[in-house]
Design a protein around this motif. Sequence first.
Motif, PDB file in Angstrom:
ATOM      1  N   MET A   1       0.836  -1.177   0.000  1.00  0.00           N
ATOM      2  CA  MET A   1       0.000   0.000   0.000  1.00  0.00           C
ATOM      3  C   MET A   1       0.882   1.242   0.000  1.00  0.00           C
ATOM      4  O   MET A   1       1.878   1.305   0.696  1.00  0.00           O
ATOM      5  CB  MET A   1      -0.893   0.012   1.225  1.00  0.00           C
ATOM      6  N   THR A   2       0.508   2.195  -0.775  1.00  0.00           N
ATOM      7  CA  THR A   2       1.257   3.441  -0.856  1.00  0.00           C
ATOM      8  C   THR A   2       0.762   4.402   0.211  1.00  0.00           C
ATOM      9  O   THR A   2      -0.424   4.614   0.354  1.00  0.00           O
ATOM     10  CB  THR A   2       1.092   4.084  -2.240  1.00  0.00           C
ATOM     11  N   ARG A   3       1.683   4.928   0.971  1.00  0.00           N
ATOM     12  CA  ARG A   3       1.357   5.967   1.950  1.00  0.00           C
ATOM     13  C   ARG A   3       1.914   7.275   1.423  1.00  0.00           C
ATOM     14  O   ARG A   3       2.796   7.280   0.560  1.00  0.00           O
ATOM     15  CB  ARG A   3       1.986   5.642   3.302  1.00  0.00           C
ATOM     16  N   PHE A   4       1.438   8.347   1.984  1.00  0.00           N
ATOM     17  CA  PHE A   4       1.874   9.663   1.545  1.00  0.00           C
ATOM     18  C   PHE A   4       2.293  10.489   2.744  1.00  0.00           C
ATOM     19  O   PHE A   4       1.724  10.363   3.824  1.00  0.00           O
ATOM     20  CB  PHE A   4       0.736  10.377   0.802  1.00  0.00           C
ATOM     21  N   LEU A   5       3.294  11.322   2.540  1.00  0.00           N
ATOM     22  CA  LEU A   5       3.718  12.306   3.526  1.00  0.00           C
ATOM     23  C   LEU A   5       3.439  13.684   2.956  1.00  0.00           C
ATOM     24  O   LEU A   5       3.737  13.951   1.789  1.00  0.00           O
ATOM     25  CB  LEU A   5       5.203  12.181   3.838  1.00  0.00           C
ATOM     26  N   VAL A   6       2.877  14.533   3.782  1.00  0.00           N
ATOM     27  CA  VAL A   6       2.691  15.935   3.412  1.00  0.00           C
ATOM     28  C   VAL A   6       3.680  16.718   4.260  1.00  0.00           C
ATOM     29  O   VAL A   6       3.653  16.647   5.488  1.00  0.00           O
ATOM     30  CB  VAL A   6       1.246  16.404   3.676  1.00  0.00           C
ATOM     31  N   VAL A   7       4.584  17.426   3.602  1.00  0.00           N
ATOM     32  CA  VAL A   7       5.683  18.096   4.283  1.00  0.00           C
ATOM     33  C   VAL A   7       5.595  19.601   4.053  1.00  0.00           C
ATOM     34  O   VAL A   7       5.467  20.057   2.916  1.00  0.00           O
ATOM     35  CB  VAL A   7       7.044  17.560   3.766  1.00  0.00           C
TER      36      VAL A   7
ATOM     37  N   GLY B   1       1.402  12.278   7.968  1.00  0.00           N
ATOM     38  CA  GLY B   1       1.201  11.090   7.155  1.00  0.00           C
ATOM     39  C   GLY B   1      -0.251  10.953   6.742  1.00  0.00           C
ATOM     40  O   GLY B   1      -1.167  11.365   7.462  1.00  0.00           O
ATOM     41  N   ALA B   2      -0.478  10.379   5.556  1.00  0.00           N
ATOM     42  CA  ALA B   2      -1.831  10.128   5.056  1.00  0.00           C
ATOM     43  C   ALA B   2      -1.847   8.762   4.384  1.00  0.00           C
ATOM     44  O   ALA B   2      -0.849   8.336   3.802  1.00  0.00           O
ATOM     45  CB  ALA B   2      -2.252  11.207   4.069  1.00  0.00           C
ATOM     46  N   SER B   3      -2.980   8.079   4.460  1.00  0.00           N
ATOM     47  CA  SER B   3      -3.077   6.733   3.900  1.00  0.00           C
ATOM     48  C   SER B   3      -3.585   6.719   2.468  1.00  0.00           C
ATOM     49  O   SER B   3      -3.534   5.689   1.805  1.00  0.00           O
ATOM     50  CB  SER B   3      -3.974   5.862   4.774  1.00  0.00           C
ATOM     51  N   SER B   4      -4.087   7.854   1.968  1.00  0.00           N
ATOM     52  CA  SER B   4      -4.560   7.918   0.585  1.00  0.00           C
ATOM     53  C   SER B   4      -4.152   9.245  -0.043  1.00  0.00           C
ATOM     54  O   SER B   4      -3.864  10.218   0.651  1.00  0.00           O
ATOM     55  CB  SER B   4      -6.085   7.766   0.527  1.00  0.00           C
TER      56      SER B   4
END
Length: 74
Positions: free
Chosen positions: A1-7, A33-36
């Motif tokens: 699963m791809t996770r995303f970071l918002v920086v 962090g975000a899961s989608s």
Amino acid sequence: MTRFLVVLTDVRPPDGACRDERTSPERRRQVVGASSREAADRIAGAFMALGMVRAGRQRVKVIAVGRRPRHPAF
């Protein structure tokens, strides 16, 4: 699963040298962090409403982490 970071980072003043995030990354102010991708985009939108981002002193980056390699179709 791809996770995303918002920086949320500070923008460096231009120093004439090449900007390479791997050797000298910008200073991070906030990491979430975000899961989608949709959730990451909403968080990034909220960060973009901040005054420092709108004034160009900070920037928002959405980074995909944990991405699985694509398998070629046979």
